[in-house]
Design an enzyme around this catalytic site. Structure first.
Site, PDB file in Angstrom:
ATOM      1  N   ASN A   7      11.094 -54.149 -21.640  1.00 18.12           N
ATOM      2  CA  ASN A   7      10.344 -55.139 -22.128  1.00 18.12           C
ATOM      3  C   ASN A   7      10.130 -55.234 -23.775  1.00 18.12           C
ATOM      4  OD1 ASN A   7       8.902 -57.725 -22.149  1.00 18.12           O
ATOM      5  ND2 ASN A   7       7.212 -57.176 -20.625  1.00 18.12           N
ATOM      6  N   ARG A  90      14.280 -57.069 -19.169  1.00 17.95           N
ATOM      7  CA  ARG A  90      13.631 -58.261 -19.050  1.00 17.95           C
ATOM      8  C   ARG A  90      13.894 -58.671 -20.300  1.00 17.95           C
ATOM      9  NH1 ARG A  90       7.505 -60.495 -20.434  1.00 17.95           N
ATOM     10  NH2 ARG A  90       8.082 -62.220 -19.850  1.00 17.95           N
ATOM     11  N   HIS A 179       7.950 -66.542 -16.311  1.00 19.21           N
ATOM     12  CA  HIS A 179       7.438 -66.239 -14.731  1.00 19.21           C
ATOM     13  C   HIS A 179       7.857 -65.376 -13.254  1.00 19.21           C
ATOM     14  CE1 HIS A 179       3.162 -66.490 -16.512  1.00 19.21           C
ATOM     15  NE2 HIS A 179       3.545 -66.111 -16.759  1.00 19.21           N
ATOM     16  N   HIS A 207       0.476 -67.308 -10.212  1.00 20.32           N
ATOM     17  CA  HIS A 207       0.390 -66.539 -11.259  1.00 20.32           C
ATOM     18  C   HIS A 207      -0.248 -66.146 -12.516  1.00 20.32           C
ATOM     19  CE1 HIS A 207       2.505 -63.029 -13.611  1.00 20.32           C
ATOM     20  NE2 HIS A 207       1.897 -63.598 -14.542  1.00 20.32           N
ATOM     21  N   LEU A 208      -1.694 -65.932 -12.495  1.00 23.17           N
ATOM     22  CA  LEU A 208      -2.733 -66.326 -13.180  1.00 23.17           C
ATOM     23  C   LEU A 208      -3.363 -65.068 -14.231  1.00 23.17           C
ATOM     24  CD1 LEU A 208      -5.070 -68.104 -11.019  1.00 23.17           C
ATOM     25  CD2 LEU A 208      -3.439 -68.852 -12.333  1.00 23.17           C
ATOM     26  N   GLY A 209      -2.937 -65.087 -15.480  1.00 22.26           N
ATOM     27  CA  GLY A 209      -2.376 -64.518 -16.166  1.00 22.26           C
ATOM     28  C   GLY A 209      -3.082 -64.704 -17.478  1.00 22.26           C
ATOM     29  N   ARG A 240      -3.557 -71.483 -24.516  1.00 19.69           N
ATOM     30  CA  ARG A 240      -3.062 -73.163 -24.413  1.00 19.69           C
ATOM     31  C   ARG A 240      -3.569 -73.967 -23.795  1.00 19.69           C
ATOM     32  NH1 ARG A 240       2.431 -68.927 -21.888  1.00 19.69           N
ATOM     33  NH2 ARG A 240       2.041 -67.501 -23.319  1.00 19.69           N
ATOM     34  N   LEU A 331      -5.980 -62.752 -14.002  1.00 20.11           N
ATOM     35  CA  LEU A 331      -7.025 -63.204 -13.230  1.00 20.11           C
ATOM     36  C   LEU A 331      -6.847 -63.079 -11.578  1.00 20.11           C
ATOM     37  CD1 LEU A 331      -9.205 -64.826 -14.289  1.00 20.11           C
ATOM     38  CD2 LEU A 331      -8.211 -66.772 -14.065  1.00 20.11           C
ATOM     39  N   GLY A 332      -5.751 -63.635 -11.200  1.00 21.96           N
ATOM     40  CA  GLY A 332      -5.604 -63.973 -10.080  1.00 21.96           C
ATOM     41  C   GLY A 332      -5.824 -63.042  -8.696  1.00 21.96           C
ATOM     42  N   GLU A 333      -5.539 -61.405  -9.465  1.00 21.35           N
ATOM     43  CA  GLU A 333      -5.183 -59.996  -8.659  1.00 21.35           C
ATOM     44  C   GLU A 333      -7.004 -59.830  -9.113  1.00 21.35           C
ATOM     45  OE1 GLU A 333      -2.619 -57.494 -10.523  1.00 21.35           O
ATOM     46  OE2 GLU A 333      -1.153 -58.764  -9.978  1.00 21.35           O
ATOM     47  N   GLU A 384       6.737 -56.362 -12.097  1.00 22.39           N
ATOM     48  CA  GLU A 384       7.678 -57.549 -12.145  1.00 22.39           C
ATOM     49  C   GLU A 384       8.367 -56.364 -12.216  1.00 22.39           C
ATOM     50  OE1 GLU A 384       5.415 -59.415 -14.977  1.00 22.39           O
ATOM     51  OE2 GLU A 384       6.332 -60.715 -14.842  1.00 22.39           O
TER      52      GLU A 384
END
Ligand code: ADP
Length: 398
Positions: A7, A90, A179, A207-209, A240, A331-333, A384
């Site tokens: 990646n 990727r 994503h 997907h919250l990063g 963003r 964040l999500g995790e 991923e």
């Protein structure tokens, strides 16, 4: 079969060598500061950390060092480069051409070049990485796995913007979404955890990063996603803005007498929860500041949660229901607070979080909904790299 997953960013490179017999990561590494002073490679393998600090003038130098680290007598995990059966890359943008991963050949390379204007920051380093690998491993098959591919199933009425239609035809201005590899992985994993066929499920994946997007996955296919033509659209993110009234751009350019590049920079790098809070783009810092009573930090969290919730509601409406929701990425995790805030008030849709399950343990896939919750709520660490390796294995095996 051992697969190297690469990646490539503009000055960094992440890699994993995955043994596909047990889907084990034999080594994980990160190369930073490629082409600038202080180049450094950090590899984790065999429960130890191996660090190489030496100048790397370009990505080819970096990949040379990655291969050296992997075959290093003391710290490596393979004896010879020939043990690497294939490389999975990727690639951020595949445009409209690629709805699935693909074996890299000259025609694919040409298409990737054509996509540069759609992803000027991301595709060039991806292409440089592929070329560097090809130069060092000319006989090893390579596969491109696109962030955009999974979203190519989004229907026309969801991917066309309400602007003059010719702009789509002439400049390919449409929603692409990003994503995709992560949304695909966690939706499949959620189906597995539910013991159901993904084809029978309506799933919302969050997907919250630092970058963040939401996806509506119906029958295993992406039917809508919050990011768009670029990764700037959708929910508010670390730095963003996500969705704002487009008229704000012209207004600011006039009022502040700034250029389009400056506005772009503001919306990409100085907005989101960072812009609102003035504290940080990292949710950990913002949560801490909010706990101390800083109003703007709390406001940033409230805006973020509100915007995620709006997409969740919209996607439930779009799919005519929802069977499960998945939280993934940094964040999500990790943030029990964000998961709870996002699901709060959605009981009418059948969301019920078990507070204890939400708060205990991290780093593994878990269900956090109550046993009688109509909608299952999951936390699933995204993988991923594993998804890229699986695609690579499948394509190379054909
Ligand atoms: P990206 O890949 O887009 O850079 P990640 O998926 O690594 O992002 O997520 C990074 C973000 O996750 C950080 O900015 C941070 O805000 C958030 N994060 C990580 N751990 C926690 C935590 N324990 N609590 C709250 N937020 C966290």
């Amino acid at each position: 079969m051992k697969i190297l997953v690469i990646n490539c960013g503009s000055s960094s490179l992440k890699y994993q060598l995955i043994d596909m017999t047990k889907e084990d990561a034999l080594a994980k590494g990160l190369v930073e500061r490629i082409g600038i002073d202080g180049s450094i490679l950090t590899q984790k393998a065999n429960d130890e950390k191996y660090v190489i600090e030496q100048p790397m003038k370009d990505h080819q130098d970096a990949i040379k060092l990655v291969l050296a680290a992997l075959i290093d007598e003391k710290h490596g995990v393979i004896k010879d480069m020939s043990e690497i059966s294939a490389v999975g890359h990727r690639v951020v943008h595949g445009g409209e051409k690629y709805a699935t991963s693909v074996l890299i050949d000259d025609e694919v390379m040409k298409s990737l070049e054509e996509c540069v204007k759609l992803a000027p920051l991301h595709n060039p380093p991806n292409i440089i990485g592929i070329n560097a690998c090809k130069a060092l491993m000319p006989n090893t098959p390579m596969v491109a796995v696109f962030d955009t591919a999974f979203h190519q199933t989004i229907p026309e009425h969801a991917y066309i913007y309400p602007i003059p239609y010719e702009l789509y035809k002439k400049y390919a201005v449409r929603k692409y979404g990003f994503h995709g590899t992560s949304h695909r992985y966690v939706s499949m994993k959620a189906a597995e955890l539910m013991g159901k066929d993904v084809k029978d499920l309506k799933i919302i994946t969050c997907h919250l990063g630092n970058g963040a997007s939401i996806c509506a996955v119906e029958g295993g296919k992406s039917v809508d996603t919050s990011m768009g033509f670029t990764p700037l659209e959708g929910i508010a993110m670390g730095t963003r803005s996500g969705n704002i009234d487009p008229a704000i751009i012209a207004f600011l350019m006039k009022e502040l007498n700034i250029s389009i590049d400056e506005v772009n920079d503001m919306l990409n790098k100085k907005s989101g929860v960072y812009g609102i809070s003035g504290v940080s783009s990292d949710f950990r810092d913002i949560e801490e500041a909010a706990e101390k009573g800083e109003h703007r930090a709390q406001l940033a969290l409230d805006i973020f949660h509100n915007r995620v919730k709006r997409f969740v509601g919209a996607y439930a409406a779009l799919m005519g229901g929802v069977d499960c929701i998945v939280f993934t990425a940094g964040l999500g995790e990790n943030s029990a607070l964000s998961r709870a805030e996002i699901c709060k008030g959605l009981e009418f849709l059948g969301f019920n979080i078990d507070e204890k399950k939400n708060n205990e343990g991290r780093g593994f896939a878990k269900e956090i909904s109550t046993t009688d919750s109509k909608v299952k709520v999951y936390v699933i660490p995204t993988e991923e790299e594993l998804m890229i390796a699986r695609d690579t294995k499948e394509i190379v095996g054909k």
